[in-house]
Design a protein around this motif. Structure first.
Motif, PDB file in Angstrom:
ATOM      1  N   CYS A  46       0.851  -1.188   0.000  1.00 27.69           N
ATOM      2  CA  CYS A  46       0.000   0.000   0.000  1.00 27.69           C
ATOM      3  C   CYS A  46       0.888   1.240   0.000  1.00 27.69           C
ATOM      4  CB  CYS A  46      -0.862  -0.043   1.262  1.00 27.69           C
ATOM      5  SG  CYS A  46      -1.905   1.399   1.474  1.00 27.69           S
ATOM      6  N   HIS A  48       0.248   4.057   1.126  1.00 25.45           N
ATOM      7  CA  HIS A  48       0.036   4.957   2.258  1.00 25.45           C
ATOM      8  C   HIS A  48       1.156   4.787   3.292  1.00 25.45           C
ATOM      9  CE1 HIS A  48      -2.358   5.969   6.115  1.00 25.45           C
ATOM     10  NE2 HIS A  48      -1.830   7.079   5.621  1.00 25.45           N
ATOM     11  N   ARG A  49       1.182   3.647   3.957  1.00 29.78           N
ATOM     12  CA  ARG A  49       2.259   3.389   4.927  1.00 29.78           C
ATOM     13  C   ARG A  49       2.806   1.966   4.775  1.00 29.78           C
ATOM     14  NH1 ARG A  49       2.140   7.969   4.958  1.00 29.78           N
ATOM     15  NH2 ARG A  49       1.891   9.485   6.659  1.00 29.78           N
ATOM     16  N   GLY A  50       2.711   1.445   3.542  1.00 35.44           N
ATOM     17  CA  GLY A  50       3.389   0.174   3.254  1.00 35.44           C
ATOM     18  C   GLY A  50       2.679  -1.083   3.727  1.00 35.44           C
ATOM     19  N   GLY A  51       1.396  -0.978   4.065  1.00 38.14           N
ATOM     20  CA  GLY A  51       0.656  -2.172   4.490  1.00 38.14           C
ATOM     21  C   GLY A  51       0.650  -3.242   3.399  1.00 38.14           C
ATOM     22  N   CYS A  65      -6.840  -2.440   2.434  1.00 36.19           N
ATOM     23  CA  CYS A  65      -5.609  -2.529   3.215  1.00 36.19           C
ATOM     24  C   CYS A  65      -5.972  -2.702   4.703  1.00 36.19           C
ATOM     25  CB  CYS A  65      -4.773  -1.270   3.004  1.00 36.19           C
ATOM     26  SG  CYS A  65      -3.231  -1.296   3.933  1.00 36.19           S
ATOM     27  N   TYR A  67      -4.365  -1.902   7.271  1.00 38.60           N
ATOM     28  CA  TYR A  67      -3.743  -0.952   8.208  1.00 38.60           C
ATOM     29  C   TYR A  67      -4.684   0.221   8.523  1.00 38.60           C
ATOM     30  CZ  TYR A  67       0.616   0.960  10.271  1.00 38.60           C
ATOM     31  OH  TYR A  67       1.592   1.413  11.110  1.00 38.60           O
ATOM     32  N   HIS A  68      -5.164   0.917   7.472  1.00 41.91           N
ATOM     33  CA  HIS A  68      -6.071   2.056   7.695  1.00 41.91           C
ATOM     34  C   HIS A  68      -7.314   1.968   6.819  1.00 41.91           C
ATOM     35  CE1 HIS A  68      -1.833   3.316   8.334  1.00 41.91           C
ATOM     36  NE2 HIS A  68      -2.315   3.804   9.458  1.00 41.91           N
ATOM     37  N   GLY A  69      -7.509   0.792   6.209  1.00 34.69           N
ATOM     38  CA  GLY A  69      -8.757   0.549   5.494  1.00 34.69           C
ATOM     39  C   GLY A  69      -8.895   1.197   4.129  1.00 34.69           C
ATOM     40  N   TRP A  70      -7.802   1.686   3.551  1.00 33.17           N
ATOM     41  CA  TRP A  70      -7.917   2.234   2.193  1.00 33.17           C
ATOM     42  C   TRP A  70      -8.314   1.102   1.239  1.00 33.17           C
ATOM     43  CZ3 TRP A  70      -3.721   6.401   0.718  1.00 33.17           C
ATOM     44  CH2 TRP A  70      -3.636   7.341   1.745  1.00 33.17           C
TER      45      TRP A  70
HETATM   46  S1  FES Z   1      -0.922   1.488   5.013  1.00 29.95           S
HETATM   47 FE1  FES Z   1      -2.532   0.889   3.763  1.00 29.95          FE
HETATM   48  S2  FES Z   1      -4.158   2.107   4.434  1.00 29.95           S
HETATM   49 FE2  FES Z   1      -2.477   2.847   5.553  1.00 29.95          FE
END
Ligand code: FES
Ligand SMILES: [Fe+2]
Length: 389
Positions: A46, A48-51, A65, A67-70
């Motif tokens: 991902c 965003h933060r690598g999830g 994802c 991690y934060h649901g994107w």
């Molecule tokens: S790391 Fe994927 S939504 Fe934040």
């Protein structure tokens, strides 16, 4: 490892609407089925933060994802960011690499690169798969070996005399009948004199009976196809898709077909013999040195009967030296854990053409020869027996 080819990423039956992690060319991928049952394949990271998307789940056909649901749709575009609120307009740049995926022969094929569709080498044919006269069995093997070494072993007739006693006869009696090839495929018809079959199968092939063996190689899928005509009516085919999981590991998705004894009761013995052959090959190939196929023809020697394998080597080198399609694994290793690099995808290429840019850098590549970027020249030295080719 070479980009811009189709590779088998997984068995079809393993891919559902629950995300599945797999790896091809040292890149983690997430595979899932969308609402229409279509296979989607994205880089498993991902932006965003690598999830890891494959640890998430599918919501309305989008991979989510954990991690934060994107949420990402099959094209790789981010379509939902819960924390940003409904009014947030998601930029085009919020997307991950998407790779084209197709289902053939019970397998998921992914195109690992950004080459336009019209320029790709095709997925190799396997007409027997849908032909009711053929009984197909699936098998899977993982090798601690480079995929090119595995392919070369699979198309090598001379090794059978020493590595596979059940099939190899006196190697000096092998005859090469013909060789044909194009830039991504080669086929060789050979005649061998294998030992008689054992036990209840002993009448199918007598001792030293002249037997046709037809190996083929394909660069797409790093495929070895081998047809062995046991006698006039009984034929066996192998269709091995040798996927480079990473530079040290090859996962072979194998199909074995036979046009006799369709009954299930014969499957167990067939598979047992097949795995025995794979084990015999692994014992040799995993300990071969150098680990990688030599970069030039000068650091190994060949004889006339190796000519067919040399054709595979030269075709592969063309993709590396002319097209510049080899991943620079050593440069990539230096970045490990510090930077995400992904294999270029068609949507990245389009984004770059539009000037949108891309969040992740492309994996480092070995420059093509004469590109002006190469640091060191390696030559393909012709061998005397190639003079007529
Ligand atoms: S790391 Fe994927 S939504 Fe934040
Ligand atoms: Fe073998």
């Amino acid at each position: 490892m070479i980009i811009n080819l189709w590779y088998v990423a997984e068995w079809s039956r393993n891919v559902t609407d629950k995300p599945l992690k797999t790896k091809v060319l040292d890149q983690n991928l997430v595979l899932f089925r969308d609402e229409g049952g279509n296979i989607q394949c994205l880089a498993d990271v991902c932006m965003h933060r690598g999830g890891s998307l494959s640890n998430g789940w599918v919501t309305d056909g989008n991979v989510t994802c954990p991690y934060h649901g994107w949420q990402f749709e099959g094209s790789g575009q981010c379509v939902h960011i819960p924390s940003a609120g409904a009014d947030f307009k998601i930029p085009n740049r919020y997307r991950v690499d998407q790779y084209d995926a197709e289902e053939h022969y019970g397998m998921i094929w992914v195109f690992m690169g950004d080459l336009p569709e019209a320029e790709r080498y095709p997925i190799p044919p396997l007409p027997e798969f849908d032909d009711p006269k053929w009984k197909m069995l699936e098998a899977e093997v993982t090798w601690n070996a480079e995929a090119a070494r595995v392919v070369e072993n699979g198309i090598d007739i001379a090794h059978t005399s020493f590595v596979h006693p059940s099939f190899g006869g006196d190697s000096s009696t092998n005859e090469i009948d013909s060789i044909e090839s194009n830039e991504y495929w080669g086929k060789s018809v050979n005649y061998m004199r294998p030992p008689a079959m054992k036990g209840w199968r002993k009448n199918f092939r007598k001792e030293g009976q002249r037997t046709r063996a037809t190996p083929e190689w394909y660069l797409p899928g790093f495929i070895v196809r081998l047809q062995v005509d046991i006698n006039a009516k009984m034929n066996i085919i192998m269709f091995d898709c040798n996927t480079p999981v990473d530079e040290n590991t090859t996962r072979t998705f194998a199909l074995q077909g036979r046009n006799f004894f369709p009954q299930k009761m014969f499957d167990k013995g067939s598979l047992k013999r097949l795995h025995k052959v794979f084990d015999e090959d692994k014992a040799i190939v995993e300990d071969a040195n150098p680990f990688y196929l030599p970069e030039t023809m000068m650091n190994e020697v060949s004889v006339e009967t190796d000519k067919f394998m040399t054709g595979f080597r030269l075709a592969r080198r063309r993709l590396i030296e002319k097209n510049g399609w080899q991943i620079d694994s050593f440069a990539k290793r230096d970045l490990m854990g510090r930077k995400v690099v992904t294999i270029p995808s068609p949507n990245r290429r389009r984004a770059n053409e539009r000037g949108d840019g891309w969040v992740f850098d492309s994996v480092p590549m070995v420059p093509a020869k004469n590109s002006g970027k190469e640091e060191q020249q390696t030559k393909i030295e012709p061998q005397p027996f190639l003079a007529d080719d």
